[in-house]
Design a protein around this motif. Sequence first.
Motif, PDB file in Angstrom:
ATOM      1  N   HIS A  48      94.543  97.482  16.023  1.00  0.00           N
ATOM      2  CA  HIS A  48      93.856  96.731  14.960  1.00  0.00           C
ATOM      3  C   HIS A  48      92.474  96.284  15.415  1.00  0.00           C
ATOM      4  CE1 HIS A  48      93.446  94.020  11.511  1.00  0.00           C
ATOM      5  NE2 HIS A  48      93.024  93.107  12.371  1.00  0.00           N
ATOM      6  N   ASN A  49      92.383  95.818  16.636  1.00  0.00           N
ATOM      7  CA  ASN A  49      91.093  95.347  17.161  1.00  0.00           C
ATOM      8  C   ASN A  49      90.092  96.491  17.285  1.00  0.00           C
ATOM      9  OD1 ASN A  49      92.048  92.732  17.337  1.00  0.00           O
ATOM     10  ND2 ASN A  49      92.530  92.864  19.520  1.00  0.00           N
ATOM     11  N   VAL A  50      90.557  97.647  17.762  1.00  0.00           N
ATOM     12  CA  VAL A  50      89.660  98.797  17.901  1.00  0.00           C
ATOM     13  C   VAL A  50      89.148  99.233  16.527  1.00  0.00           C
ATOM     14  CG1 VAL A  50      89.553 101.255  18.490  1.00  0.00           C
ATOM     15  CG2 VAL A  50      90.608  99.642  20.070  1.00  0.00           C
ATOM     16  N   ILE A  51      90.036  99.287  15.543  1.00  0.00           N
ATOM     17  CA  ILE A  51      89.634  99.671  14.192  1.00  0.00           C
ATOM     18  C   ILE A  51      88.606  98.693  13.636  1.00  0.00           C
ATOM     19  CG2 ILE A  51      90.462  99.822  11.801  1.00  0.00           C
ATOM     20  CD1 ILE A  51      93.045 101.040  12.939  1.00  0.00           C
ATOM     21  N   GLY A  52      88.839  97.405  13.864  1.00  0.00           N
ATOM     22  CA  GLY A  52      87.878  96.404  13.412  1.00  0.00           C
ATOM     23  C   GLY A  52      86.536  96.560  14.098  1.00  0.00           C
ATOM     24  N   ASN A  53      86.551  96.875  15.379  1.00  0.00           N
ATOM     25  CA  ASN A  53      85.311  97.046  16.119  1.00  0.00           C
ATOM     26  C   ASN A  53      84.535  98.272  15.630  1.00  0.00           C
ATOM     27  OD1 ASN A  53      83.758  95.839  18.313  1.00  0.00           O
ATOM     28  ND2 ASN A  53      84.098  97.756  19.424  1.00  0.00           N
ATOM     29  N   LEU A  54      85.262  99.334  15.274  1.00  0.00           N
ATOM     30  CA  LEU A  54      84.613 100.529  14.744  1.00  0.00           C
ATOM     31  C   LEU A  54      83.930 100.259  13.401  1.00  0.00           C
ATOM     32  CD1 LEU A  54      87.309 103.269  15.515  1.00  0.00           C
ATOM     33  CD2 LEU A  54      85.094 102.979  16.645  1.00  0.00           C
ATOM     34  N   ASN A  55      84.413  99.249  12.692  1.00  0.00           N
ATOM     35  CA  ASN A  55      83.851  98.934  11.382  1.00  0.00           C
ATOM     36  C   ASN A  55      82.625  98.029  11.443  1.00  0.00           C
ATOM     37  OD1 ASN A  55      84.213  99.292   8.473  1.00  0.00           O
ATOM     38  ND2 ASN A  55      84.648  97.091   8.408  1.00  0.00           N
ATOM     39  N   GLU A  56      82.312  97.495  12.618  1.00  0.00           N
ATOM     40  CA  GLU A  56      81.204  96.549  12.730  1.00  0.00           C
ATOM     41  C   GLU A  56      79.848  97.122  12.288  1.00  0.00           C
ATOM     42  OE1 GLU A  56      81.862  93.625  12.962  1.00  0.00           O
ATOM     43  OE2 GLU A  56      83.347  93.118  14.471  1.00  0.00           O
ATOM     44  N   PRO A  57      79.528  98.399  12.575  1.00  0.00           N
ATOM     45  CA  PRO A  57      78.240  98.919  12.090  1.00  0.00           C
ATOM     46  C   PRO A  57      78.112  98.871  10.572  1.00  0.00           C
ATOM     47  CG  PRO A  57      79.090 100.324  13.828  1.00  0.00           C
ATOM     48  CD  PRO A  57      80.182  99.359  13.499  1.00  0.00           C
ATOM     49  N   ILE A  58      79.219  99.113   9.848  1.00  0.00           N
ATOM     50  CA  ILE A  58      79.186  99.040   8.385  1.00  0.00           C
ATOM     51  C   ILE A  58      78.970  97.603   7.940  1.00  0.00           C
ATOM     52  CG2 ILE A  58      80.524  99.405   6.273  1.00  0.00           C
ATOM     53  CD1 ILE A  58      79.538 101.949   7.583  1.00  0.00           C
ATOM     54  N   VAL A  59      79.655  96.671   8.594  1.00  0.00           N
ATOM     55  CA  VAL A  59      79.480  95.249   8.259  1.00  0.00           C
ATOM     56  C   VAL A  59      78.034  94.828   8.516  1.00  0.00           C
ATOM     57  CG1 VAL A  59      80.212  92.892   8.769  1.00  0.00           C
ATOM     58  CG2 VAL A  59      81.896  94.748   8.756  1.00  0.00           C
ATOM     59  N   PHE A  60      77.479  95.276   9.635  1.00  0.00           N
ATOM     60  CA  PHE A  60      76.089  94.948   9.950  1.00  0.00           C
ATOM     61  C   PHE A  60      75.145  95.496   8.881  1.00  0.00           C
ATOM     62  CE2 PHE A  60      72.050  96.436  11.802  1.00  0.00           C
ATOM     63  CZ  PHE A  60      71.487  95.208  12.139  1.00  0.00           C
TER      64      PHE A  60
END
Length: 262
Positions: free
Chosen positions: A85-97
């Motif tokens: 779950h944490n890795v998936i969330g981290n992969l999504n950070e560029p989209i959030v940014f």
Amino acid sequence: MIGVINMAKARYAVVAAFSASMLLTGCATPPKDPAARAAFEQTNDPLEPMNRAIFDFNDSAYRTVLFPIARGYNDLPGPARTGIHNVIGNLNEPIVFMNTSLQARASDAGTTVARFLVNSIFGFGGLIDVAGHNHIGEPKAGDFGATLYSWGVGEGPYLVLPLFGPSNPRDTVGTAVDGVADPWTYKWLYTTYPEQFGVSFGKGIDLLAGQVDDYEQARKTSLDFYAFLRSSYRQNRRFELGQKASADDSLYDVPADKNDHP
């Protein structure tokens, strides 16, 4: 080349989904009875016959195929699930940014960069949410649907997507744009479609795994499960976007007993 192909396909999907939804909306015929017409307009679901058919397909696919996989995922040791779950969330950070920047939320954009750097460097690529443990939380509304909302784009009619579930034209376009913008789907990182599919499938199962029990409970206690999910989706989405609850929300909610809400 793969990135170019993906972009072209995604753009086509955006145009096709948006055009189809608008066309079908225009073809829908409101009831002539004044009371029925008022209820029709309040629910803002002119595509209900089509939506219910897709909803039935989704419900069958969830319970026969995806939920068993999600339950198997939930049987993994807790640390393993948390790490995924944490890795998936981290992969999504560029989209959030990208989206917090487009929404002119400079502070949240900075928080997203801090989370990504801290978790990538000190959290072993995101396996450990070091940022979260240090009270650097994930900003809300970091998707392109929320960006369109911040630009004044209305949600449009209710829409149920195959497998993706409840949505609307604005968020459907937002989902497609986020998919195109995701840097992890391009050739410089993933060279084959199976790898890209694996990441997307992992995201879906991780999200679904946390909703299985609530879904089953709501399905048992709702007189009209379709209407219940329509209401729940709208209320949750408005909360994510920082909107006030609508006075008409109760009209969509038809559980067997209000105390039975999951």
